[in-house]
Design a protein around this motif. Sequence first.
Motif, PDB file in Angstrom:
ATOM      1  N   ILE A 126       1.901 -22.199  -4.049  1.00 11.89           N
ATOM      2  CA  ILE A 126       2.045 -21.189  -3.011  1.00 11.89           C
ATOM      3  C   ILE A 126       3.175 -21.614  -2.081  1.00 11.89           C
ATOM      4  CG2 ILE A 126      -0.312 -20.287  -3.084  1.00 11.89           C
ATOM      5  CD1 ILE A 126      -0.974 -21.903  -0.621  1.00 11.89           C
ATOM      6  N   LEU A 127       3.854 -20.638  -1.532  1.00 14.54           N
ATOM      7  CA  LEU A 127       4.931 -20.873  -0.585  1.00 14.54           C
ATOM      8  C   LEU A 127       4.449 -20.439   0.787  1.00 14.54           C
ATOM      9  CD1 LEU A 127       7.910 -21.586  -0.004  1.00 14.54           C
ATOM     10  CD2 LEU A 127       8.438 -19.175  -0.445  1.00 14.54           C
ATOM     11  N   LEU A 128       4.439 -21.360   1.720  1.00 16.20           N
ATOM     12  CA  LEU A 128       4.052 -21.061   3.091  1.00 16.20           C
ATOM     13  C   LEU A 128       5.324 -20.861   3.891  1.00 16.20           C
ATOM     14  CD1 LEU A 128       1.988 -23.320   1.827  1.00 16.20           C
ATOM     15  CD2 LEU A 128       0.946 -23.076   4.045  1.00 16.20           C
ATOM     16  N   LYS A 129       5.348 -19.830   4.707  1.00 13.89           N
ATOM     17  CA  LYS A 129       6.558 -19.553   5.470  1.00 13.89           C
ATOM     18  C   LYS A 129       6.216 -19.257   6.922  1.00 13.89           C
ATOM     19  CE  LYS A 129       6.599 -14.729   4.013  1.00 13.89           C
ATOM     20  NZ  LYS A 129       7.372 -13.677   3.386  1.00 13.89           N
ATOM     21  N   ASN A 130       7.238 -19.252   7.760  1.00 13.32           N
ATOM     22  CA  ASN A 130       7.092 -19.002   9.198  1.00 13.32           C
ATOM     23  C   ASN A 130       6.163 -20.020   9.846  1.00 13.32           C
ATOM     24  OD1 ASN A 130       8.725 -16.695   8.916  1.00 13.32           O
ATOM     25  ND2 ASN A 130       6.944 -15.470   8.367  1.00 13.32           N
ATOM     26  N   LEU A 131       6.272 -21.274   9.438  1.00 12.81           N
ATOM     27  CA  LEU A 131       5.399 -22.318   9.958  1.00 12.81           C
ATOM     28  C   LEU A 131       5.835 -22.726  11.365  1.00 12.81           C
ATOM     29  CD1 LEU A 131       5.176 -24.486   6.738  1.00 12.81           C
ATOM     30  CD2 LEU A 131       3.528 -22.803   7.570  1.00 12.81           C
ATOM     31  N   THR A 132       4.852 -22.952  12.222  1.00 11.62           N
ATOM     32  CA  THR A 132       5.140 -23.341  13.598  1.00 11.62           C
ATOM     33  C   THR A 132       4.516 -24.692  13.956  1.00 11.62           C
ATOM     34  OG1 THR A 132       3.240 -22.083  14.384  1.00 11.62           O
ATOM     35  CG2 THR A 132       5.364 -20.948  14.368  1.00 11.62           C
ATOM     36  N   VAL A 133       3.918 -25.355  12.970  1.00 14.14           N
ATOM     37  CA  VAL A 133       3.333 -26.683  13.189  1.00 14.14           C
ATOM     38  C   VAL A 133       4.016 -27.668  12.252  1.00 14.14           C
ATOM     39  CG1 VAL A 133       1.113 -25.808  13.999  1.00 14.14           C
ATOM     40  CG2 VAL A 133       1.441 -26.242  11.569  1.00 14.14           C
ATOM     41  N   ASP A 134       3.848 -28.963  12.521  1.00 14.95           N
ATOM     42  CA  ASP A 134       4.523 -29.975  11.710  1.00 14.95           C
ATOM     43  C   ASP A 134       3.956 -30.012  10.288  1.00 14.95           C
ATOM     44  OD1 ASP A 134       2.571 -32.583  11.588  1.00 14.95           O
ATOM     45  OD2 ASP A 134       2.309 -31.428  13.433  1.00 14.95           O
ATOM     46  N   HIS A 135       4.767 -30.542   9.365  1.00 12.80           N
ATOM     47  CA  HIS A 135       4.391 -30.511   7.946  1.00 12.80           C
ATOM     48  C   HIS A 135       3.163 -31.353   7.639  1.00 12.80           C
ATOM     49  CE1 HIS A 135       6.201 -34.415   6.865  1.00 12.80           C
ATOM     50  NE2 HIS A 135       7.159 -34.094   7.703  1.00 12.80           N
ATOM     51  N   SER A 136       2.892 -32.403   8.396  1.00 12.03           N
ATOM     52  CA  SER A 136       1.691 -33.201   8.124  1.00 12.03           C
ATOM     53  C   SER A 136       0.424 -32.397   8.441  1.00 12.03           C
ATOM     54  CB  SER A 136       1.715 -34.516   8.897  1.00 12.03           C
ATOM     55  OG  SER A 136       1.759 -34.281  10.285  1.00 12.03           O
ATOM     56  N   THR A 137       0.480 -31.565   9.455  1.00 10.90           N
ATOM     57  CA  THR A 137      -0.654 -30.695   9.782  1.00 10.90           C
ATOM     58  C   THR A 137      -0.840 -29.631   8.695  1.00 10.90           C
ATOM     59  OG1 THR A 137      -0.315 -31.020  12.147  1.00 10.90           O
ATOM     60  CG2 THR A 137      -1.593 -29.087  11.500  1.00 10.90           C
ATOM     61  N   VAL A 138       0.265 -29.064   8.238  1.00 12.77           N
ATOM     62  CA  VAL A 138       0.201 -28.058   7.167  1.00 12.77           C
ATOM     63  C   VAL A 138      -0.368 -28.672   5.899  1.00 12.77           C
ATOM     64  CG1 VAL A 138       1.559 -26.517   5.700  1.00 12.77           C
ATOM     65  CG2 VAL A 138       2.088 -26.708   8.128  1.00 12.77           C
ATOM     66  N   ARG A 139       0.065 -29.873   5.568  1.00 14.22           N
ATOM     67  CA  ARG A 139      -0.457 -30.549   4.374  1.00 14.22           C
ATOM     68  C   ARG A 139      -1.960 -30.812   4.513  1.00 14.22           C
ATOM     69  NH1 ARG A 139       2.115 -34.296   0.295  1.00 14.22           N
ATOM     70  NH2 ARG A 139       0.318 -35.000  -0.872  1.00 14.22           N
ATOM     71  N   ALA A 140      -2.384 -31.269   5.685  1.00 15.46           N
ATOM     72  CA  ALA A 140      -3.810 -31.533   5.916  1.00 15.46           C
ATOM     73  C   ALA A 140      -4.629 -30.246   5.807  1.00 15.46           C
ATOM     74  CB  ALA A 140      -4.016 -32.180   7.278  1.00 15.46           C
ATOM     75  N   LEU A 141      -4.132 -29.165   6.380  1.00 23.73           N
ATOM     76  CA  LEU A 141      -4.838 -27.878   6.274  1.00 23.73           C
ATOM     77  C   LEU A 141      -4.894 -27.404   4.825  1.00 23.73           C
ATOM     78  CD1 LEU A 141      -3.399 -26.050   9.399  1.00 23.73           C
ATOM     79  CD2 LEU A 141      -5.762 -26.804   9.061  1.00 23.73           C
ATOM     80  N   SER A 142      -3.806 -27.595   4.095  1.00 26.34           N
ATOM     81  CA  SER A 142      -3.766 -27.194   2.684  1.00 26.34           C
ATOM     82  C   SER A 142      -4.775 -27.986   1.870  1.00 26.34           C
ATOM     83  CB  SER A 142      -2.361 -27.406   2.115  1.00 26.34           C
ATOM     84  OG  SER A 142      -1.425 -26.609   2.796  1.00 26.34           O
TER      85      SER A 142
END
Length: 82
Positions: free
Chosen positions: A31-47
């Motif tokens: 999946i491609l996540l776009k328009n992210l407003t938080v840091d990538h480590s947070t996005v990875r943890a949420l994923s």
Amino acid sequence: QTSWPHSSNSAFTKVTGSSWNDNNVAPSSWILLKNLTVDHSTVRALSAQHGTVVSFYPLAQGQLALVQYGNRKASFVAQQRL
């Protein structure tokens, strides 16, 4: 690219196929996540809360991220829950 059907401005975009309802194309484990407003480590943890993350690539100064789950079902579940 087509956005997920639940929202025209969704942060999730499927990687393959012309539309979500296209039964001729198997769902992708990416999946491609776009328009992210938080840091990538947070996005990875949420994923990772929604399935096994096999690959994670932050792109475009952190505004995008490409996530590969362990299987197609996990990517679908993540898309539904995030």
